[in-house]
Design a protein around this motif. Structure first.
Motif, mmCIF file in Angstrom:
data_model
loop_
_atom_site.group_PDB
_atom_site.id
_atom_site.type_symbol
_atom_site.label_atom_id
_atom_site.label_comp_id
_atom_site.label_asym_id
_atom_site.label_seq_id
_atom_site.Cartn_x
_atom_site.Cartn_y
_atom_site.Cartn_z
ATOM 1 N N VAL A 136 0.810 -1.223 0.000
ATOM 2 C CA VAL A 136 0.000 0.000 0.000
ATOM 3 C C VAL A 136 0.847 1.278 0.000
ATOM 4 O O VAL A 136 0.583 2.189 -0.799
ATOM 5 C CB VAL A 136 -0.998 -0.017 1.181
ATOM 6 C CG1 VAL A 136 -1.660 1.348 1.361
ATOM 7 C CG2 VAL A 136 -2.073 -1.077 0.949
ATOM 8 N N PRO A 137 1.885 1.400 0.854
ATOM 9 C CA PRO A 137 2.648 2.659 0.858
ATOM 10 C C PRO A 137 3.327 2.961 -0.479
ATOM 11 O O PRO A 137 3.318 4.108 -0.938
ATOM 12 C CB PRO A 137 3.676 2.449 1.979
ATOM 13 C CG PRO A 137 3.048 1.432 2.877
ATOM 14 C CD PRO A 137 2.320 0.504 1.947
ATOM 15 N N ARG A 138 3.924 1.953 -1.109
ATOM 16 C CA ARG A 138 4.610 2.197 -2.384
ATOM 17 C C ARG A 138 3.614 2.549 -3.479
ATOM 18 O O ARG A 138 3.896 3.383 -4.343
ATOM 19 C CB ARG A 138 5.434 0.974 -2.802
ATOM 20 C CG ARG A 138 6.605 0.692 -1.892
ATOM 21 C CD ARG A 138 7.569 -0.307 -2.521
ATOM 22 N NE ARG A 138 8.330 0.290 -3.605
ATOM 23 C CZ ARG A 138 9.184 -0.403 -4.367
ATOM 24 N NH1 ARG A 138 9.343 -1.707 -4.176
ATOM 25 N NH2 ARG A 138 9.856 0.202 -5.325
ATOM 26 N N VAL A 139 2.454 1.907 -3.464
ATOM 27 C CA VAL A 139 1.435 2.221 -4.468
ATOM 28 C C VAL A 139 0.902 3.630 -4.255
ATOM 29 O O VAL A 139 0.673 4.377 -5.217
ATOM 30 C CB VAL A 139 0.313 1.166 -4.443
ATOM 31 C CG1 VAL A 139 -0.868 1.606 -5.301
ATOM 32 C CG2 VAL A 139 0.851 -0.183 -4.946
ATOM 33 N N ALA A 140 0.711 4.022 -2.996
ATOM 34 C CA ALA A 140 0.311 5.401 -2.714
ATOM 35 C C ALA A 140 1.360 6.378 -3.236
ATOM 36 O O ALA A 140 1.026 7.429 -3.817
ATOM 37 C CB ALA A 140 0.097 5.597 -1.219
ATOM 38 N N ASN A 141 2.637 6.042 -3.068
ATOM 39 C CA ASN A 141 3.702 6.881 -3.622
ATOM 40 C C ASN A 141 3.590 6.995 -5.132
ATOM 41 O O ASN A 141 3.820 8.064 -5.713
ATOM 42 C CB ASN A 141 5.071 6.313 -3.258
ATOM 43 C CG ASN A 141 5.471 6.627 -1.832
ATOM 44 O OD1 ASN A 141 4.948 7.552 -1.225
ATOM 45 N ND2 ASN A 141 6.395 5.850 -1.294
ATOM 46 N N GLY A 142 3.245 5.882 -5.779
ATOM 47 C CA GLY A 142 3.089 5.894 -7.232
ATOM 48 C C GLY A 142 1.964 6.807 -7.684
ATOM 49 O O GLY A 142 2.095 7.546 -8.668
ATOM 50 N N ARG A 179 7.252 -6.573 -1.359
ATOM 51 C CA ARG A 179 6.644 -5.305 -1.803
ATOM 52 C C ARG A 179 7.113 -4.966 -3.213
ATOM 53 O O ARG A 179 7.662 -3.894 -3.488
ATOM 54 C CB ARG A 179 6.977 -4.189 -0.809
ATOM 55 C CG ARG A 179 6.270 -4.334 0.526
ATOM 56 C CD ARG A 179 6.949 -3.591 1.624
ATOM 57 N NE ARG A 179 8.175 -4.298 2.046
ATOM 58 C CZ ARG A 179 9.054 -3.810 2.894
ATOM 59 N NH1 ARG A 179 8.873 -2.616 3.424
ATOM 60 N NH2 ARG A 179 10.113 -4.510 3.223
ATOM 61 N N HIS A 180 6.861 -5.909 -4.127
ATOM 62 C CA HIS A 180 7.466 -5.842 -5.453
ATOM 63 C C HIS A 180 6.812 -4.834 -6.393
ATOM 64 O O HIS A 180 7.376 -4.517 -7.442
ATOM 65 C CB HIS A 180 7.435 -7.240 -6.087
ATOM 66 C CG HIS A 180 8.249 -8.245 -5.337
ATOM 67 N ND1 HIS A 180 9.617 -8.297 -5.418
ATOM 68 C CD2 HIS A 180 7.885 -9.216 -4.449
ATOM 69 C CE1 HIS A 180 10.072 -9.269 -4.635
ATOM 70 N NE2 HIS A 180 9.037 -9.844 -4.037
#
Length: 399
Positions: A136-142, A179-180
């Motif tokens: 979730v955090p990396r996707v939010a960053n995206g 977290r790929h």
């Protein structure tokens, strides 16, 4: 380890028919899959839109990035990888032309970020992303990367944003600790999102999902009301990772209970015995406000229940609904602005259509998913369409 990235848009974009299997790295990708309606199983009474998908609502786009690599034993942080991201764009320039929105949480063992602002404001102002729990955090960053690239004043002279990212746990098949899904994968899905027919099954956020003990994932469906009922369209997209095998119901038939009678499965290791989760996103072109859209989101739970779900203690069932009929301006130049508003007394057809489209979207996720072998050589079989037909047809003919 080779990392395979599949940016999946639509069947049309990939040169596939609606009946064909999506190009994902499932182990039985040569098997032809069909949507539930193509099997002769008709859900409800309202007709679908031309694509029978959430993209039947004008302006809505869907994109996927699918990540598949590695095999064999789990190496935490490394692989095997069976995951991805799915994005839904409500309309062009949704930042400046916001859409009314509402939500409902049936059972909250999970997360859909940004719902507090949706509830407070009554609108949605950026794309929605679906992925796995730890990503979730990396996707939010995206999402933020994509938005800032288009609106460089965000956080400087313009508002900041709180992305809407919804998760389901794909750890049964995927190295979830890794977290790929990267920010770049999210941007790729957004850049390539399309308004065409939606690829379903083992794709995008649905790559590693399991539903009712079968391979699950992305499913979509739509309903179009008659002109007498104003001709509105309801579209639904789900990421199905929920349910236990004995609970599955298709067209009123207890398929889950009947399916394994010939070859019983040990319940202690049965993938259908986990709690699971589902994310449901509803789009409509009916002129509804946030309050009405929250009411519509609640009714999607009834469509989910028709497939057998009971929203157990450990289930995360998050539902978001938005309408493209009105525009809520980013910074109104005048103190007031006009919105068209459907009377509550005319909601009933939309409620029924939402229930039907949700039920069909869940079933499409099951029938379009392909068998996937993931970490530790765990194999989750797609539901057999031959077996499904054999269970459904004699009972529906008796009615």
């Amino acid at each position: 380890m080779t990392r395979v990235v599949i940016a999946a848009l639509t069947y049309a974009a990939l040169g596939c028919s609606l009946e064909g299997a999506p190009l994902v790295a499932a182990q039985d990708a040569d098997a032809i899959r069909h949507r539930i309606r193509d099997l002769g199983i008709v859900v409800g009474s309202y007709p679908p839109g031309p694509l029978n998908a959430i993209t039947d609502v004008g302006g809505v786009k869907v994109g996927h990035t699918t990540l598949i690599s590695g095999e064999g034993p789990l190496n935490p942080g490394i692989g095997p990888v069976r995951t991805g991201v799915t994005v839904i764009i409500p309309r062009e320039d949704v930042w400046h032309n916001k859409v009314p929105a509402g939500s409902f949480v049936l059972n909250g063992t999970g997360e859909m970020t940004g719902l507090a602002w949706v509830a407070e404001s009554g609108f949605l102002e950026y794309p929605v992303a679906l992925t796995n729990t730890l990503n979730v955090p990396r996707v939010a960053n995206g999402i933020m990367d994509w938005m800032i690239a288009r609106y460089p004043d965000i956080g400087i002279t313009d508002d900041t944003l709180t992305p809407v990212v919804a998760e389901c746990d794909d750890g049964r098949l995927n190295d979830i600790q890794g977290r790929h899904v990267s920010e770049r994968d999210v941007v790729r899905a957004l850049d390539q999102a399309s308004s065409g027919a939606v690829i379903e099954g083992s794709v995008g956020a649905g790559t590693g999902m399991v539903s009712y003990g079968f391979k699950g994932g992305i499913g979509s469906a739509s309903r179009r009301l008659s002109e007498k009922e104003n001709g509105y369209t309801i579209g639904v997209l789900v990421n199905a990772n929920h349910g236990r095998r004995p609970e599955l119901v298709v067209s009123g038939v207890p398929v889950g209970k009947l399916y394994d009678t010939d070859t019983p499965v040990a319940q202690s290791v049965h993938p259908g015995m986990s709690e699971g989760s589902i994310i449901i996103v509803i789009a409509t072109d009916a002129p509804l406000d946030g309050r009405q859209l929250s009411r519509l989101a609640k009714r999607a739970a009834l469509g989910l229940a028709r497939t057998g779900s009971t929203a157990r203690h450990g289930s995360g069932d998050f539902i978001l609904a938005f309408s493209t009929a009105n525009v809520i301006p980013h910074y109104p130049q005048t103190p007031t602005f006009a919105l068209t508003h459907l009377a509550d007394t005319h909601l009933n057809p939309l409620i029924a259509a939402t229930v039907e489209a949700t039920e069909e979207a869940v079933l499409n996720a099951l029938t379009m998913a392909t068998t996937v072998v993931g970490r530790d050589d765990r194999r989750v079989e797609a539901i057999s369409l031959t077996r499904l037909r054999a269970l459904i047809e004699p009972r529906t003919e008796q009615r």
